[in-house]
Design an enzyme around this catalytic site. Structure first.
Site, PDB file in Angstrom:
ATOM      1  CG  ASP A 141     -47.923  -4.150   6.446  1.00  0.00           C
ATOM      2  OD1 ASP A 141     -48.859  -4.753   6.701  1.00  0.00           O
ATOM      3  OD2 ASP A 141     -47.093  -3.873   6.854  1.00  0.00           O
ATOM      4  NE  ARG A 146     -55.998  -8.835  10.312  1.00  0.00           N
ATOM      5  CZ  ARG A 146     -54.863  -7.773  10.097  1.00  0.00           C
ATOM      6  NH1 ARG A 146     -55.288  -6.332  10.811  1.00  0.00           N
ATOM      7  NH2 ARG A 146     -53.686  -8.059   9.887  1.00  0.00           N
ATOM      8  CG  ASN A 187     -48.266 -13.963   8.022  1.00  0.00           C
ATOM      9  OD1 ASN A 187     -48.140 -12.833   7.151  1.00  0.00           O
ATOM     10  ND2 ASN A 187     -48.386 -12.907   9.631  1.00  0.00           N
ATOM     11  NE  ARG A 242     -43.859  -3.257   6.542  1.00  0.00           N
ATOM     12  CZ  ARG A 242     -43.443  -3.911   7.583  1.00  0.00           C
ATOM     13  NH1 ARG A 242     -42.615  -3.941   7.637  1.00  0.00           N
ATOM     14  NH2 ARG A 242     -44.900  -4.409   7.064  1.00  0.00           N
TER      15      ARG A 242
HETATM   16  C1  FPP Z   1     -49.826  -7.575   5.403  1.00  0.00           C
HETATM   17  O1  FPP Z   1     -51.231  -7.311   5.500  1.00  0.00           O
HETATM   18  C2  FPP Z   1     -50.577  -8.509   4.350  1.00  0.00           C
HETATM   19  C3  FPP Z   1     -50.508 -10.278   4.178  1.00  0.00           C
HETATM   20  C4  FPP Z   1     -49.988 -10.345   5.656  1.00  0.00           C
HETATM   21  C5  FPP Z   1     -51.037 -10.918   3.254  1.00  0.00           C
HETATM   22  C6  FPP Z   1     -50.885 -10.688   1.969  1.00  0.00           C
HETATM   23  C7  FPP Z   1     -52.139 -11.594   0.961  1.00  0.00           C
HETATM   24  C8  FPP Z   1     -52.764 -11.054  -0.261  1.00  0.00           C
HETATM   25  C9  FPP Z   1     -52.881  -9.780  -0.419  1.00  0.00           C
HETATM   26  C10 FPP Z   1     -53.232 -12.228  -0.773  1.00  0.00           C
HETATM   27  C11 FPP Z   1     -52.854 -12.764  -1.753  1.00  0.00           C
HETATM   28  C12 FPP Z   1     -51.897 -13.146  -1.870  1.00  0.00           C
HETATM   29  C13 FPP Z   1     -51.211 -13.420  -3.210  1.00  0.00           C
HETATM   30  C14 FPP Z   1     -50.077 -13.615  -3.248  1.00  0.00           C
HETATM   31  C15 FPP Z   1     -52.155 -14.410  -3.885  1.00  0.00           C
HETATM   32  P1  FPP Z   1     -51.884  -6.940   7.188  1.00  0.00           P
HETATM   33  O2  FPP Z   1     -52.882  -7.920   7.381  1.00  0.00           O
HETATM   34  O3  FPP Z   1     -50.745  -7.441   7.969  1.00  0.00           O
HETATM   35  O4  FPP Z   1     -52.298  -5.846   7.900  1.00  0.00           O
HETATM   36  P2  FPP Z   1     -52.296  -4.463   8.700  1.00  0.00           P
HETATM   37  O5  FPP Z   1     -50.787  -4.599   9.300  1.00  0.00           O
HETATM   38  O6  FPP Z   1     -52.812  -2.509   7.791  1.00  0.00           O
HETATM   39  O7  FPP Z   1     -52.801  -5.165   9.823  1.00  0.00           O
END
Ligand code: FPP
Length: 246
Positions: free
Chosen positions: A20, A33, A68, A188
């Site tokens: 996260d 983002r 998501n 997390r």
């Molecule tokens: C959460 O951060 C992250 C995700 C929903 C996506 C995770 C994906 C990757 C790291 C890309 C590649 C992954 C793989 C396994 C190839 P957020 O967007 O919720 O962050 P925020 O809470 O700060 O908005």
């Protein structure tokens, strides 16, 4: 925290991570983002390598939740493109490191190209004997539990099983996570203190570890820190300390 402080004989077999903070990381830098998600790939590499080097058997990463899908279309598309690109470009490294790829979640919901790349990479790496890297894609624990419930209910309706046969073991066997041991440690990042619908059934007795580090900044040292903290805990599984001692 150094790797040398890790007790190899008390290594978790399975680590699950809620990656996260990509969005906030990007925002802090005045970027979109998706730049945060792209930068998160380096952390995925670091942690996969770190776990494989230590001898952790399974690593599950929460890459895309059922919820998501409700993000802006542009971000969803960009994330899917990033996933396809990453899976494609990383297959060679997975082979080199003997890592097996697998996925949990509702694959039928993924765009065709994403599903194809994923299934090709799973097939290509299936005979590797090292760590298993499990991507939770279009996954949520409640979805998995509902899905398993439907499968079990159908079997009961068809007379294949009786009500007495519905127990924890059957539910375990029917979840998309059935091939792997339950995680002993769940991490997390980003300072949020929530589980967000991840592996709810499987973490009944997992140790939880929260860090304020944002995912794109997560490195092997952070992983070592979490494992060392895990090793300092007493896992009682409902028993008393005295019972454990005997
Ligand atoms: C959460 O951060 C992250 C995700 C929903 C996506 C995770 C994906 C990757 C790291 C890309 C590649 C992954 C793989 C396994 C190839 P957020 O967007 O919720 O962050 P925020 O809470 O700060 O908005």
């Amino acid at each position: 925290m150094s790797k040398e402080s890790i007790n190899q004989s008390r290594l978790p077999k399975h680590i699950a991570i809620i990656m996260d903070g990509n969005g906030r990381w990007a925002k802090e830098k005045g970027k979109f983002r998706i730049f945060g998600h792209e930068s998160g790939v380096k952390a995925v590499r670091e942690v996969s390598e770190g776990c494989a080097e230590l001898g952790v058997e399974c690593l599950t990463l929460y890459a895309f939740s059922t919820e998501n899908w409700n993000r802006p279309k542009l971000e969803v598309n960009a994330l899917m493109t990033l996933l396809v690109r990453t899976i494609k470009s990383e297959t060679k490294t997975l082979m080199k490191n003997g890592i097996k790829l697998d996925a949990i979640g509702d694959r039928s919901n993924l765009p065709k190209d994403c599903r194809r790349e994923l299934e090709e990479a799973i097939e290509a790496t299936k005979d590797n004997s090292g760590m298993t890297l499990i991507l939770a894609l279009s996954y949520s624990a409640k979805w998995d539990i509902v899905n398993a419930t439907k499968i079990i209910a159908q079997k009961a309706v068809d007379g294949e099983i009786s009500l007495e046969e519905v127990n924890e073991e059957l539910i375990d066997k029917t979840l998309t996570t059935h091939k792997y041991p339950h995680p002993e440690l769940m991490i997390r990042t980003s300072g949020e203190l929530r589980i967000s619908n991840f592996l709810l059934w499987e973490i009944a007795y997992s140790e939880l570890y929260f860090t304020t580090v944002l995912w794109p900044d997560y490195r092997k040292e952070h992983l070592y820190e979490a494992i060392i903290d895990y090793q300092s805990r007493e896992r009682r599984f409902g028993k008393t300390s005295e019972q454990l001692a005997t």
